[in-house]
Enzyme design. Structure first.
Site, PDB file in Angstrom:
ATOM      1  CE  LYS A   1       8.875 -56.355   4.358  1.00 10.58           C
ATOM      2  NZ  LYS A   1       8.234 -56.715   5.639  1.00 10.58           N
ATOM      3  CG  HIS A   2       8.868 -62.831   8.822  1.00 11.49           C
ATOM      4  ND1 HIS A   2       7.491 -62.806   9.008  1.00 11.49           N
ATOM      5  CD2 HIS A   2       9.297 -63.993   9.423  1.00 11.49           C
ATOM      6  CE1 HIS A   2       7.122 -63.891   9.666  1.00 11.49           C
ATOM      7  NE2 HIS A   2       8.183 -64.632   9.927  1.00 11.49           N
ATOM      8  CB  ALA A   3       5.235 -59.346   9.773  1.00 11.80           C
TER       9      ALA A   3
ATOM     10  CB  CYS B   1      -5.949 -67.298   8.049  1.00 11.97           C
ATOM     11  SG  CYS B   1      -4.850 -68.720   7.875  1.00 11.97           S
TER      12      CYS B   1
ATOM     13  CD  GLU C   1      -8.869 -63.170   8.470  1.00 11.45           C
ATOM     14  OE1 GLU C   1      -8.428 -64.314   8.664  1.00 11.45           O
ATOM     15  OE2 GLU C   1      -8.317 -62.346   7.728  1.00 11.45           O
TER      16      GLU C   1
ATOM     17  CD  GLU D   1      -3.132 -69.097   4.402  1.00  8.93           C
ATOM     18  OE1 GLU D   1      -4.256 -68.569   4.558  1.00  8.93           O
ATOM     19  OE2 GLU D   1      -2.279 -69.137   5.267  1.00  8.93           O
ATOM     20  CG  LEU D   2      -4.993 -64.177   0.087  1.00 13.64           C
ATOM     21  CD1 LEU D   2      -5.769 -63.451  -0.999  1.00 13.64           C
ATOM     22  CD2 LEU D   2      -3.683 -63.453   0.389  1.00 13.64           C
TER      23      LEU D   2
ATOM     24  CG  ASN E   1      -0.791 -65.367  11.772  1.00 14.02           C
ATOM     25  OD1 ASN E   1       0.061 -65.256  10.886  1.00 14.02           O
ATOM     26  ND2 ASN E   1      -1.915 -66.035  11.583  1.00 14.02           N
TER      27      ASN E   1
END
Length: 454
Positions: A156-158, A264, A358, A230-231, A133
């Site tokens: 390790k990215h999306a 988030c 969320e 960080e969720l 995001n």
């Protein structure tokens, strides 16, 4: 047959690129290189690291237009927001250029010893698992302080922003960082467990979902490695009866709709005292209706599609399940592919998905309450704990409520946002640990006690 991953433009569905996944042997090579590089990088003088940081800022600035367009192409962010994200990365780098030496200097502690102090030594290779995001900002806010503290990083990215991940590695290389300081791993999530078990990886930082956080925390605990999580968030926006709506309405709308609602720390639950409820609803609806949907590469676009069609489908399901329980649609709730229309729901109650979960997209859940006390109590009714914002003319009264909010952030008359100068992180199932500020620089160091007698 070698495995691949593909990236697509979510706005038009066009295929962008196909990337080869790193083989097992290639991942091992990157791990070994990180390990070897750390042995020399940790001994670099801080002033030499800061020179490389300045080079990095220059690289980001010189490539701002190209990087912004890449971000917009891969995840659909309006181009003006992509440009702002790149500029924020430059501000972050500048902050650590100015403050890193002070943050990392030994802390002298007076004891009975001839000399005693705390030194801050890097841990080694840190694995970062990052989301799509904010594909540059999320990585930079991890990597800049972590590398400046003397660590090396594996990203390790999306998978849907693989182009951004590769571009970030090139920025570090072109800035002159030693080869192996920052490496992108083009791999899938199946490789993460093995990476976590490797002795070369000393710690892990994850920004992502609650589900991913639980898995990474489990792996970190199993392997006795430090972790920072960080969720997700379900931030409340409290609107008290004395709030200046004319002054703050643009901020409230931005707090929910920025990045097409995919944040988030977005305001997801609007808790409005009944005295001001009708005025709030009228003005909020007018502002949301004025958002300009369109091609994200165009400067006048303020609202675009979500990053993937399945994300829009999930959001649609959350809204529909809430409607089934009695929520009313004031605006929106239409979907076309990855686009989900900005939506306002009223008559929201605490048993609905849009209150409990969320919602990662442009959906504002509005809850009417009778009093200020009920507003704060309702805001605290959440398993998440990233941040709360309060809009009121009496900021001194709001300040007395700070301890009532368990979240990692409490903003009065502004939206919750990250700032390089301030620590960022959450509580409860929103994670643990802090990024940014001095805390972010010391997130992955050994705080070593040194005690010397003559």
């Amino acid at each position: 047959m070698k495995k691949t991953t593909k990236t697509y433009n979510p706005y038009n569905g066009n295929h962008l690129e196909t990337y080869m996944l790193d083989s097992k042997s290639r991942l091992d090579e990157k791990l070994d290189l990180a390990d070897q590089t750390f042995k020399t990088w940790k001994n670099f003088k801080i002033e030499d690291r800061l020179i490389l940081l300045k080079n990095l800022a220059d690289q980001v600035f010189e490539n701002k237009a190209e990087l912004s367009l890449l971000m917009t192409s891969e995840m659909g962010k309006p181009i003006t927001e992509s440009t702002a994200e790149i500029e924020k990365c430059i501000l972050l780098i500048d902050f650590y250029i100015k403050n890193a030496e002070q943050f990392l200097q030994d802390d002298i502690i007076e004891t009975e010893a001839h000399e005693s102090f705390i030194s801050y030594d890097p841990l080694g290779c840190v694995l970062a698992i990052m989301p799509w995001n904010y594909p540059f900002w999320q990585v930079f806010r991890f990597a800049v302080p972590t590398l400046t503290a003397g660590n090396v990083a594996l990203l390790k990215h999306a998978s849907n922003v693989t182009g951004c991940a590769i571009a970030i590695e090139k920025l570090f290389i072109n800035a002159g960082f030693p080869k192996g300081c920052f490496q992108t791993l083009v791999t899938d999530h199946n490789a993460i467990e093995e990476l976590m078990e490797n002795d070369i990886v000393k710690a892990v930082s994850l920004t992502g979902s609650e589900k991913a956080g639980r898995k990474i925390a489990e792996l970190a605990g199993k392997n006795l490695k430090p972790s920072l999580l960080e969720l997700g968030g379900n931030n409340a926006c409290i609107v008290l009866k004395d709030a200046d709506l004319n002054r703050h309405m643009d901020t409230m709308v931005k707090a929910r709709m920025q990045n097409s609602g995919q944040s988030c720390i977005a305001a997801k639950r609007f808790i409005v005292v009944e005295d001001i409820y009708d005025e709030f609803i009228s003005k909020f609806k007018t502002k949301v209706e004025a958002l300009q949907y369109g091609n994200p590469t165009e400067e006048n676009t303020t609202m675009s599609c979500l990053a993937r069609e399945d994300l829009a489908e999930t959001l649609e399901e959350q809204v529909q399940s809430s409607i089934d329980l009695g929520a009313k649609v004031l605006l929106g709730h239409t979907r076309e592919g990855a686009y989900y229309q900005p939506t306002i729901l009223t008559h929201v109650t605490k048993d609905m998905a849009v209150f409990i979960e969320e919602t990662f997209g442009p959906v504002a859940a509005v809850i009417k309450v009778k009093s200020e006390d009920e507003a704060y109590k309702t805001a605290s009714t959440s398993k998440f704990g990233l941040g709360t914002m309060v809009f009121t003319a009496d900021y001194e009264a709001a300040s007395k409520r700070i301890s009532e909010i368990e979240d990692g952030a409490f903003f009065i008359n502004d939206m919750v946002k990250s700032d390089p100068r301030l620590p960022f992180g959450g509580t409860k199932i929103s994670g643990y640990g802090r990024e940014l500020s001095k805390e972010g620089m010391l997130a992955f160091v050994n705080k070593k006690t040194v005690y010397i007698n003559n």
